[in-house]
Design an enzyme around this catalytic site. Sequence first.
Site, PDB file in Angstrom:
ATOM      1  N   SER A 129      -7.446   5.568  -7.515  1.00 26.32           N
ATOM      2  CA  SER A 129      -7.729   6.710  -8.506  1.00 26.32           C
ATOM      3  C   SER A 129      -6.849   6.337  -9.856  1.00 26.32           C
ATOM      4  CB  SER A 129      -6.730   7.717  -7.690  1.00 26.32           C
ATOM      5  OG  SER A 129      -6.100   8.644  -8.275  1.00 26.32           O
ATOM      6  N   TYR A 153       1.861  10.116  -3.774  1.00 24.92           N
ATOM      7  CA  TYR A 153       0.579   9.879  -3.731  1.00 24.92           C
ATOM      8  C   TYR A 153      -0.067   8.522  -4.646  1.00 24.92           C
ATOM      9  CZ  TYR A 153      -4.476  10.391  -4.860  1.00 24.92           C
ATOM     10  OH  TYR A 153      -5.781  10.027  -4.831  1.00 24.92           O
ATOM     11  N   LYS A 157      -1.761   4.630  -3.537  1.00 22.99           N
ATOM     12  CA  LYS A 157      -3.124   4.122  -4.161  1.00 22.99           C
ATOM     13  C   LYS A 157      -2.789   2.441  -4.860  1.00 22.99           C
ATOM     14  CE  LYS A 157      -6.045   7.223  -3.280  1.00 22.99           C
ATOM     15  NZ  LYS A 157      -7.059   6.962  -2.032  1.00 22.99           N
TER      16      LYS A 157
END
Length: 349
Positions: A129, A153, A157
């Site tokens: 991302s 989050y 990643k």
Amino acid sequence: MAMKVLVTGGAGYIGSHTVLQLLLGGFEAVVIDNLDNSSEVAVKRVVELAGEFGGNLSFHKIDLRDKEALERVFASTKFDAVIHFAGLKAVGESVMKPLLYYDNNLVGTINLLEVMGSNGCKNLVFSSSATVYGWPKEVPCTEESPLRALNPYGRTKLFIEEICHDISVSDSSWNIILLRYFNPVGAHPSGFIGEDPRGIPNNLMPYIQQIAVGRRPSLTVFGNDYSTKDGTGVRDYIHVVDLADGHIAALKKLFDGSKIGCDVYNLGTGKGTSVLEMVEAFEKASGKKIPLVFAGRRPGDAGIVYASTEKADKELNWKAKYGIDEMCRDQWNWASSNPWGYESPDSPK
């Protein structure tokens, strides 16, 4: 023989669109998904859309943290590659529940990589991302831009990217492509599959779509004093079908015999679009007025984020084809045909 690809999180928004493109491209796909933020209806609709290729899809309801169940899938099928989408993805929730995100996203991925390795499947496309760039000081973001994930989050990643790099250094038989998505929007042109988030949407477009179908009253725009053309934040929105095609391009690169190790590509359009431009395009596509409420900036939000896409263009032979008009047209086609997503108004959400 058709190449067999395992798709984790294949019932989700980006996963389902990618599975469809895989089937239409002549691949066989095995989907595993725990259905935490997705629907098995999406898988059934992909089978319908794939027509004569629909029989090349099978589905298992599995959580990646259940290593024994994962082992059974690998014992039953020899995979040529894995596309790994599965993961929790709400930034706000990750701040409130960091351990949930580290457990789900990291432990699940480590299990997957261990099972892949022990079964001799060492070709991976990982769904990363643009959040790994944090709020970049300079745009466009290139693959060499500094990495600074600003929430749990984004850190999951980033940590998974690092794990993939470390694996490829330790064992040169791995080939891994990391794809950093910018802002996926839109839906399949059929209006048959699209984005259906549980609860309150975290992203702009599903929120706008729910206003247009009467599920929410208005859109809160956070910040209209950025140094952008209209004062609202600018992001790189990419049509989900373009994004799906980016995964097919990455798979082809894995299979073309070149030594990849672990490489990374941005997937975006290379253009920035403001919140107000996106609202205007959606109003044009839908014929609906989107009421706006302006609020202060959210802490940590950047004014402008968009991708440099030259590397994917040159090395994957991939370029986004669709602009914001097509993104909004297809998003509205999906929303107007499926105002409650894959469920009905009284389904638990």
